[in-house]
Structure formats: C-alpha cells, structure tokens
Scaffold this motif. Structure first.
Motif, PDB file in Angstrom:
ATOM      1  N   VAL A 188       0.845  -1.212   0.000  1.00 41.37           N
ATOM      2  CA  VAL A 188       0.000   0.000   0.000  1.00 41.37           C
ATOM      3  C   VAL A 188       0.873   1.252   0.000  1.00 41.37           C
ATOM      4  N   TYR A 189       0.469   2.190  -0.837  1.00 39.79           N
ATOM      5  CA  TYR A 189       1.064   3.539  -0.842  1.00 39.79           C
ATOM      6  C   TYR A 189      -0.101   4.509  -0.770  1.00 39.79           C
ATOM      7  N   LEU A 190      -0.044   5.483   0.146  1.00 42.14           N
ATOM      8  CA  LEU A 190      -1.158   6.447   0.218  1.00 42.14           C
ATOM      9  C   LEU A 190      -0.664   7.840   0.586  1.00 42.14           C
ATOM     10  N   GLU A 191      -1.454   8.809   0.190  1.00 42.69           N
ATOM     11  CA  GLU A 191      -1.193  10.198   0.586  1.00 42.69           C
ATOM     12  C   GLU A 191      -2.496  10.767   1.146  1.00 42.69           C
ATOM     13  N   VAL A 192      -2.373  11.762   2.035  1.00 43.00           N
ATOM     14  CA  VAL A 192      -3.572  12.399   2.593  1.00 43.00           C
ATOM     15  C   VAL A 192      -3.500  13.913   2.425  1.00 43.00           C
ATOM     16  N   ASP A 193      -4.647  14.530   2.593  1.00 45.48           N
ATOM     17  CA  ASP A 193      -4.798  15.979   2.482  1.00 45.48           C
ATOM     18  C   ASP A 193      -4.158  16.670   3.701  1.00 45.48           C
ATOM     19  N   ASP A 194      -4.191  18.012   3.671  1.00 41.37           N
ATOM     20  CA  ASP A 194      -3.621  18.773   4.786  1.00 41.37           C
ATOM     21  C   ASP A 194      -4.333  18.490   6.107  1.00 41.37           C
ATOM     22  N   ASP A 195      -5.597  18.018   6.036  1.00 38.03           N
ATOM     23  CA  ASP A 195      -6.317  17.704   7.284  1.00 38.03           C
ATOM     24  C   ASP A 195      -5.789  16.429   7.940  1.00 38.03           C
ATOM     25  N   ASN A 196      -4.819  15.781   7.269  1.00 42.54           N
ATOM     26  CA  ASN A 196      -4.157  14.599   7.833  1.00 42.54           C
ATOM     27  C   ASN A 196      -5.020  13.344   7.853  1.00 42.54           C
ATOM     28  N   LYS A 197      -6.173  13.363   7.192  1.00 43.04           N
ATOM     29  CA  LYS A 197      -6.989  12.145   7.220  1.00 43.04           C
ATOM     30  C   LYS A 197      -7.714  11.837   5.908  1.00 43.04           C
ATOM     31  N   THR A 198      -7.935  12.837   5.063  1.00 42.75           N
ATOM     32  CA  THR A 198      -8.661  12.563   3.818  1.00 42.75           C
ATOM     33  C   THR A 198      -7.703  12.034   2.761  1.00 42.75           C
ATOM     34  N   CYS A 199      -8.033  10.857   2.232  1.00 41.98           N
ATOM     35  CA  CYS A 199      -7.138  10.188   1.283  1.00 41.98           C
ATOM     36  C   CYS A 199      -7.159  10.908  -0.075  1.00 41.98           C
ATOM     37  N   THR A 200      -5.971  11.272  -0.554  1.00 40.08           N
ATOM     38  CA  THR A 200      -5.887  11.917  -1.873  1.00 40.08           C
ATOM     39  C   THR A 200      -5.243  10.992  -2.909  1.00 40.08           C
ATOM     40  N   GLU A 201      -4.541   9.991  -2.450  1.00 36.11           N
ATOM     41  CA  GLU A 201      -3.898   9.045  -3.382  1.00 36.11           C
ATOM     42  C   GLU A 201      -3.859   7.684  -2.704  1.00 36.11           C
ATOM     43  N   MET A 202      -4.274   6.657  -3.427  1.00 35.90           N
ATOM     44  CA  MET A 202      -4.213   5.299  -2.865  1.00 35.90           C
ATOM     45  C   MET A 202      -3.750   4.357  -3.958  1.00 35.90           C
TER      46      MET A 202
END
Ligand SMILES: Cc1cc2nc3c(=O)[nH]c(=O)nc-3n(C[C@H](O)[C@H](O)[C@H](O)COP(=O)(O)OP(=O)(O)OC[C@H]3O[C@@H](n4cnc5c(N)ncnc54)[C@H](O)[C@@H]3O)c2cc1C
Length: 293
Positions: free
Chosen positions: A201-215
């Motif tokens: 798994v590779y993931l990125e999140v938004d500035d809010d630290n919880k909304t997934c922007t890339e999975m």
C-alpha cells in the motif's frame, strides 16, 4: 545432479541479447541464480547454455537523484536495496518487501531483476515496485524500450520480454515527501516462506491529515500475476482514513477485483477471506506510518 551446460559471461548488453536470441529455449539468463540453479538442481529442467548477466555495467548499481528518482540495476541484490540509505529513508515500502525475501543468503544472491523476471505471482519485490509506479528499461537487439511494470507480466511466469530482450533497470520517481507505505506478507512461517498472499500500500492524505488523496494497492498471489486493484484504490479517494467502517469496506471491494487460485498452499476462498481482512489492515498500517512519522 546438474546436467552439463556451457557458461557464458557477456560483457555488454549487445552480447547478452545476441546470446539470448541465438540459444533460444536451450539457454537461460541468470543473475543471482537463486531460481535458475534451484531449477537446474531439481532435475526437471535442463539448459545447455547459461548466460550470466551480472558483469554487464548497465545492470549494476543504484542511482538516485532528486529530479530523476530511483533507478535500480536489474542485477542489484535485495540486500543492496535493504541497506541503501536513500532507499531506507524514502522508499520504505520497497525495503519492507525485499526484507521478507527468503533468508539473508537468498537476499545476498537474489536480484530485483530476477525477482521481476521470474514473474511469480508471489514475488515480494514486485508489489512495492508496483505501488511506486515503477517502469522497466528493457534492452533488445533493436535497442531500448520502456514498459510500465504494471504491463510487464502477461501471465504466471510469463512476461513481455521478447526472445532477444533482457531487463536492464527498474526506475521510479520519488514518492511524495509525505506518504504512508506498508507491505504485508502472509505466510505460514516467518522465514523462507513463499507468500500465501502479499499486499503493498502507498497512500497520501490531504492537509487535514486524514482525507485520502492518493491510494495505490498491489496484491501478490491474488491473481495469475501481481496486480493493482484500481477500483478499490478509487474507492478510497476522498475517504476519511480514520473512519474504520469506511476503511473496512475497502476489503469488501477488493475481493471483487482479486481472483486467487486454489493451490496446495491455500484454497481460493481462504485467500479471499484473508484479503477482505488484511487489505484494510494494511491500509491502516500505511496510514499510521504517515501520521506517526
Ligand atoms: C530458498 C529460497 C527462498 C526464496 N524465497 C523467496 C521469497 O521469500 N520471496 C520471493 O519473492 N522470492 C523468493 N525466492 C525466489 C528468488 O530468490 C527471488 O525471486 C530472486 O529475486 C530471484 O533473483 P535471482 O537473481 O536469483 O534470479 P535468477 O535465478 O538469476 O533468475 C530468475 C529468472 O529471471 C530471469 N532473469 C533474471 N534476470 C534477468 C534479466 N535482467 N533480464 C531477463 N531475465 C532475467 C532468469 O532467466 C530466470 O528465469 C526464493 C528462492 C529460494 C531458492
């Protein structure tokens, strides 16, 4: 006992490609030899020509730059990868994957190129490379071509490599400066075990630290080849990764994209049950690695 063979050590890519073409099915490319020599020992395989590509300069070395990212020579060993300072710092998911390969002895011999070209659905180095969006540099008599790793496998033990082609390097861009990554290998033992299944798994999140922007999620031993599960990945975009229910639902989706076979190691239903539980768990581990950094 190993049947007699001629041992060739080409010094250049051109020589290697010409030999591969010339010897056809009576020849075999060898890098670390951990698969090839094991096959020769089992008595069911025989090659008259073994073509050792380890001395070819283009196949060696680990290169990295901020602009270009990472480039691994096909003959780079798992152990070279797991102890490389930039890779351990920036490409942790790859390190986690290659660290689970066999034993230290196997990782000292076995190469990343061999891991890819064996085209085993269980290969531990491949899932991490898939979620890092890697591409393969392939050389043949006619020159070079680039193939995304996701398009490299055409079936179990089958690849896009033509009769005169070898894998030269695997390249990938730098991951985002902030991302979460996790590799999970499920096997019956902790060491010297081919994966019953594996998840990267590779993931990125938004500035809010919880909304997934890339999975990006890759599965091993869950289909005839290592795969990315794009529908499941898409599902996660915009989801709150602290929401356990939402993350668990990814497990229901992933089993629609996976098609594991039954083998003496585990039947298909068992693997699907594992995937439903373990994909969300690996997503959570990846998320934790990001927020706890
Ligand atoms: C005891 C043992 C335990 C193992 N455990 C694991 C494990 O836990 N996880 C795992 O993923 N694997 C495991 N393996 C499999 C193997 O060690 C790895 O896949 C390793 O990375 C293969 O690399 P190699 O360089 O030794 O391949 P080789 O044996 O040299 O080659 C493997 C195949 O790839 C082809 N090949 C190699 N390099 C190239 C190239 N550059 N271009 C074109 N074709 C090429 C060869 O022709 C051959 O078909 C294990 C093997 C053994 C013997």
């Amino acid at each position: 006992m190993i049947a007699k063979f001629d041992y060739h050590v080409p010094a250049t890519l051109k020589e290697a490609c010409e030999m591969k073409q010339e010897y056809g099915s009576s020849g075999v490319i060898v890098a670390g030899g951990s698969d090839v020599y094991a096959k020769l020992h089992d008595g069911n395989h025989r090659y008259d020509h073994v073509i050792d590509i380890k001395k070819i300069p283009e196949m060696k070395g680990i290169e990295w730059s901020e602009q270009e990212g990472l480039s691994l020579g096909a003959a780079v060993t798992h152990h070279e990868i797991e102890r490389h300072p930039v890779i351990t710092e920036r490409y942790q998911v790859l390190v986690q994957g290659v660290r689970t390969v066999g034993s230290l002895q196997v990782r000292n011999r076995g190469t990343i190129g061999g891991n890819i070209c064996t085209a085993a659905p269980s290969a531990d180095g491949v899932g991490p490379l898939l979620v890092l969006n890697s591409e393969c540099v392939i050389h043949g008599i006619g020159g070079e071509r680039i193939v995304p790793l996701a398009e490299f496998f055409t079936g179990p033990k089958r690849t896009v490599l033509r009769s005169d082609e070898v894998l030269v390097r695997v390249r990938m861009k730098n991951p985002a400066s902030r991302y979460g990554g996790a590799y999970f290998k499920y096997g019956r033992r902790n060491a010297m075990e081919i994966a019953l299944l594996n998840i990267s798994v590779y993931l990125e999140v938004d500035d809010d630290n919880k909304t997934c922007t890339e999975m990006r999620i890759a599965l091993g031993t869950s289909a005839p080849t290592p795969i990315r599960v794009h529908k499941t990945e898409q599902y996660f975009i915009g989801k709150d990764l602290t929401d356990n229910e939402a993350v668990a639902k990814g497990g229901d989706l992933v089993i629609e994209e996976a098609s594991p076979r039954s083998s003496w190691r585990a039947n298909s239903n068992f693997r699907l049950t594992l995937l439903r539980q373990l994909v969300p768990r690996t997503v959570k581990t990846a998320y934790k690695s990001l927020i706890e950094e």
